[in-house]
Design an enzyme around this catalytic site. Structure first.
Site: not given
Ligand code: GAR
Length: 217
Positions: A118, A152
């Site tokens: 996250h 959660e």
């Molecule tokens: C990343 O920053 C990850 O932490 C976030 O989405 C991005 C995906 O990037 N995840 C969330 O926000 C989950 N709720 P990626 O597809 O290049 O790995």
């Protein structure tokens, strides 16, 4: 299977994605380099056109799509995704840029084996749009967290975090890029700890090599 073959079986990681897949790529690269002694057994996506799926295909990893617009309601989507993952016998399920909320039955099915990355220093800024919200809150430090998933939202016990400074001239994109570079180290590092058996989850508390989590990397 002989006893010897059983003990040398690679830990199987199922990775669940929705988009770009740069965190998936960091995992695939860590596996390819030997830094992460595991096998990505499947990459699953709720988005049929996710670029992450191409990364998986290029690495020779099986892919599966469960389209949330076609498999409804949410409980049916969750069950179909869980079945698709289970078919590949994963030891761990890794949410790496997966942008759907999973319900309690899914989470319970993979309890203790389900982790998420996250883009904030949890418990700060659960949910979406974390970089903009961090800037609006005026925090001096931001980052990313890898945590066990519970029912959660972004609320399960944290394993490790990566911190970055917030600069006065940051905008959400610049801050996101600084965090993302650290995510690409954080996620494979935590997965290597899991694979090595260093992470314990007992009564909702996490330790890594007997140190209370979350650790900062
Ligand atoms: C990343 O920053 C990850 O932490 C976030 O989405 C991005 C995906 O990037 N995840 C969330 O926000 C989950 N709720 P990626 O597809 O290049 O790995």
């Amino acid at each position: 299977m002989t006893e010897g073959a059983e003990t040398t079986r690679a830990t199987r990681l199922a990775v669940v994605v929705s988009g770009r897949g740069s965190n998936l790529q960091a995992i695939l690269d860590a596996v390819a380099s030997g830094a992460l002694r595991a096998e990505v057994c499947v990459v699953a996506s709720n988005q049929p056109d996710a670029p992450a799926l191409d990364r998986a295909r290029r690495a020779g990893v099986p892919t599966v799509v469960v389209d949330h617009r076609e498999v409804r309601p949410r409980a049916a989507f969750d069950a179909a995704l869980a079945d698709a993952l289970e078919a590949h016998r994963p030891d761990y399920v890794v949410l790496a840029g997966f942008m759907r909320v999973l319900g309690a039955p899914f989470v319970e099915r993979f309890a203790g084996r389900l982790v998420n990355i996250h883009p904030s220093l949890l418990p700060a800024f659960p949910g979406l749009d974390t970089h903009r919200r961090a800037l609006e809150a005026g925090v001096a430090e931001h980052g990313a967290t890898v945590h066990f998933v519970t029912a959660e939202l972004d609320g399960g016990p944290s394993i490790a975090r990566a911190r970055v400074p917030v600069h006065p001239d940051d905008d959400p994109d610049r801050l996101a890029a600084r965090v993302l570079a650290r995510e690409h180290v954080l996620l494979p590092t935590v997965l290597a700890w899991l694979v090595a058996g260093k992470v314990r989850l007992e009564h909702g508390r996490v330790t890594v090599d007997s140190h209370p989590a979350p650790l900062d990397i």
